[in-house]
Design an enzyme around this catalytic site. Sequence first.
Site, PDB file in Angstrom:
ATOM      1  CG  HIS A   7      46.070   7.515  15.596  1.00 29.87           C
ATOM      2  ND1 HIS A   7      46.516   6.237  15.882  1.00 29.87           N
ATOM      3  CD2 HIS A   7      45.302   7.391  14.473  1.00 29.87           C
ATOM      4  CE1 HIS A   7      46.039   5.394  14.982  1.00 29.87           C
ATOM      5  NE2 HIS A   7      45.308   6.070  14.130  1.00 29.87           N
TER       6      HIS A   7
ATOM      7  CG  ASP B 123      45.671   5.336   7.933  1.00 32.95           C
ATOM      8  OD1 ASP B 123      46.811   5.176   7.474  1.00 32.95           O
ATOM      9  OD2 ASP B 123      45.336   4.952   9.064  1.00 32.95           O
TER      10      ASP B 123
ATOM     11  CG  HIS C 253      42.207   2.807   3.792  1.00 34.16           C
ATOM     12  ND1 HIS C 253      41.992   4.043   3.220  1.00 34.16           N
ATOM     13  CD2 HIS C 253      42.540   1.963   2.771  1.00 34.16           C
ATOM     14  CE1 HIS C 253      42.196   3.949   1.913  1.00 34.16           C
ATOM     15  NE2 HIS C 253      42.532   2.712   1.618  1.00 34.16           N
TER      16      HIS C 253
ATOM     17  CG  ASP D 293      38.032   0.399  -3.421  1.00 34.12           C
ATOM     18  OD1 ASP D 293      39.178  -0.046  -3.228  1.00 34.12           O
ATOM     19  OD2 ASP D 293      37.813   1.475  -4.004  1.00 34.12           O
ATOM     20  CB  ALA D 294      39.376   3.249   0.559  1.00 32.89           C
TER      21      ALA D 294
END
Length: 279
Positions: free
Chosen positions: A18, A163, A41, A142-143
């Site tokens: 981050h 991520d 995500h 879904d990513a």
Amino acid sequence: MNYRHIFHAGNPADVMKHAVLALILDHLRAKPAPFCVLDTHAGIGRYDLASDAARKTGESDDGIARLFSRQPPHPALAPYLDAVSAANPDGTLRWYPGSPRIARSALRPQDRLVLVELHPEDARSLKAEFAGDPAVAVHQSDAYTALKAHLPPKEKRGLVLIDPPFEQPDEFARMADGLALAHRRWASGIFALWYPIKERAAVWRFQDAVEKTGIPKILIAELTWHPEDTHLRLNGSGLLIVNPPWRLDETLRDMLPALHAALPNTGGGPTVSWLAPEA
């Protein structure tokens, strides 16, 4: 689909990830043109560090708790620590902002945030977290499907954060394939792919697969906190960044050693290198 980030929120891996995310967002804010952030995500947005789940592991004690309400060990950590402080306006560390909240804190009126979360319960929490916010769109999806659906963005500038929770044994391969697809759709975008450092050979295979795609301008930034030969369950955090902001590599070479020194460690350290140069 059983992963719950609340057990790990604010740990050293989160701090590193981050902190770099906040620097990239700070770069995007430097130009007036609008930008879009796609978080594939997203989780639930923010995490209660006082909850039973968070206290069960206490992982934030060795992460954000070492930095909160203290002088930053490096000036480049300021954007990240400002976002954490904004989530805790009373000055007591309770809420940890996940990537959605860190990204939201960086948006200007002309910018946009697209959040994707597959887990049904987490997606509902995420929608409640940002209910009524016109700058944020939340999708249960879904990513890797989302990479097709939302790229390229109309803003032409921005960041894609990938991520995963790494529940699937083929997650590294899915990331490499997803990046190749996404880059074909939006070659000028910034892509940040996070990965845990557990088994070094798996990381090497992932980096090799990405290098073989021929995508140019790829920066690798890693931070480990134990010697490489310890074979612990989690020994570090890595980011593979495509089209990194100008001089981000120099900033990270200066910032990551200071972050490593500020967090508990028995060795390890930072690595910043180019996987692929600019074409």
